[in-house]
Scaffold this motif. Structure first.
Motif, PDB file in Angstrom:
ATOM      1  N   ASN A  77       0.859  -1.183   0.000  1.00 48.81           N
ATOM      2  CA  ASN A  77       0.000   0.000   0.000  1.00 48.81           C
ATOM      3  C   ASN A  77       0.893   1.230   0.000  1.00 48.81           C
ATOM      4  O   ASN A  77       1.803   1.345   0.823  1.00 48.81           O
ATOM      5  N   HIS A 117       1.478   4.416   0.994  1.00 48.13           N
ATOM      6  CA  HIS A 117       1.213   5.542   1.882  1.00 48.13           C
ATOM      7  C   HIS A 117       2.355   6.542   1.737  1.00 48.13           C
ATOM      8  O   HIS A 117       3.214   6.698   2.611  1.00 48.13           O
ATOM      9  N   VAL A 152      -4.498   3.260  -2.811  1.00 53.91           N
ATOM     10  CA  VAL A 152      -4.536   4.581  -2.203  1.00 53.91           C
ATOM     11  C   VAL A 152      -4.399   5.586  -3.339  1.00 53.91           C
ATOM     12  O   VAL A 152      -3.437   5.547  -4.107  1.00 53.91           O
ATOM     13  N   GLY A 175      -3.469  10.066  -1.933  1.00 51.20           N
ATOM     14  CA  GLY A 175      -3.259  10.041  -0.491  1.00 51.20           C
ATOM     15  C   GLY A 175      -4.434   9.534   0.311  1.00 51.20           C
ATOM     16  O   GLY A 175      -4.379   9.486   1.541  1.00 51.20           O
ATOM     17  N   ILE A 224      -5.143   2.814   7.461  1.00 49.38           N
ATOM     18  CA  ILE A 224      -4.537   4.080   7.063  1.00 49.38           C
ATOM     19  C   ILE A 224      -3.324   4.360   7.951  1.00 49.38           C
ATOM     20  O   ILE A 224      -3.400   4.422   9.155  1.00 49.38           O
ATOM     21  N   GLY A 225      -2.201   4.521   7.320  1.00 47.25           N
ATOM     22  CA  GLY A 225      -0.977   4.801   8.055  1.00 47.25           C
ATOM     23  C   GLY A 225      -0.289   3.568   8.592  1.00 47.25           C
ATOM     24  O   GLY A 225       0.784   3.678   9.190  1.00 47.25           O
ATOM     25  N   LYS A 271       2.075   0.534   8.891  1.00 52.71           N
ATOM     26  CA  LYS A 271       3.399   0.322   8.308  1.00 52.71           C
ATOM     27  C   LYS A 271       3.665  -1.165   8.141  1.00 52.71           C
ATOM     28  O   LYS A 271       3.357  -1.973   9.009  1.00 52.71           O
TER      29      LYS A 271
END
Length: 203
Positions: free
Chosen positions: A91, A93, A181, A184, A198-199, A201
């Motif tokens: 993903n 990000h 994504v 953003g 979301i976010g 890692k």
């Protein structure tokens, strides 16, 4: 057919657990070397075995479970990716300008020149991936997208063997947009109510 997972963080480990539950052989590799995977593979049993990234390359189907920025480091280790199916579990990000208006899987596909790229297993948080409900007849849905219909069908069949209910979405730039994504932000309905993603890692 040989399978390999490159990346031993949260998502790579979750995938390895799914293989282990079904006792389907899979190699797992990371940049730190097989010795660092000893405790994980001992925990998961003999169907999951450690390899170097170089040896993992021998698999016909490779699950790319590294942080998105690291995909180029994996790709450049080998000159020839033709004949491989690369399953993009990443993903992106990152700042939107880093993608230049493209889908992240299109960028990954360009790095793995010649490979048949399939996008899947990225829309669920790692902690939920493969944690199927115990009730009989219930399976966790995974969505599959690729510009190569045959590769998509192959990976969907693997997902079914692992106990998932695969749903094919078609091309990356069509149904597959919802697995990315975009600017953003989550690409579509598949990301709704998955705020933990979301976010998150990949380690």
């Amino acid at each position: 057919m040989k399978y390999a997972i490159i990346g031993s963080g949260k998502i790579g480990t979750a995938l390895a657990r799914s293989f282990a539950r079904k006792k389907i052989d899979v190699a797992i590799a990371n940049t730190r070397g097989p010795k660092t995977l000893a405790s994980l593979t001992e925990e998961l049993g003999p169907s999951v075995f450690p390899q170097s990234v170089h040896d993992a390359y021998e698999a016909e189907i490779i699950f790319l479970a590294v942080p998105f920025p690291a995909h180029k480091d994996v790709a450049k280790q080998f000159k020839q990716w033709s004949g491989k199916i690369v399953v993009d579990v990443t993903n992106a990000h990152v700042a939107p300008e880093e993608l230049g208006g493209r889908l992240s899987s299109e960028i990954v596909s360009q790095a793995f020149m010649g490979a048949r790229l399939v996008k899947t297993f990225n829309h669920l948080p790692a902690a939920q991936l493969g944690t199927n409900p115990p009730l009989e007849g219930q399976r966790q849905v995974v969505f599959v997208s690729s510009n190569d219909a045959a590769a998509s069908a192959t990976v969907a069949a693997i997902a079914a063997q692992l106990g998932f209910a695969p749903i094919e979405l078609g091309r990356l730039d069509q149904g597959g947009v919802t697995l990315h994504v975009v600017n953003g932000e989550p690409g579509g309905l598949l990301f709704q109510n998955v705020e933990k993603l979301i976010g998150e890692k990949y380690e």
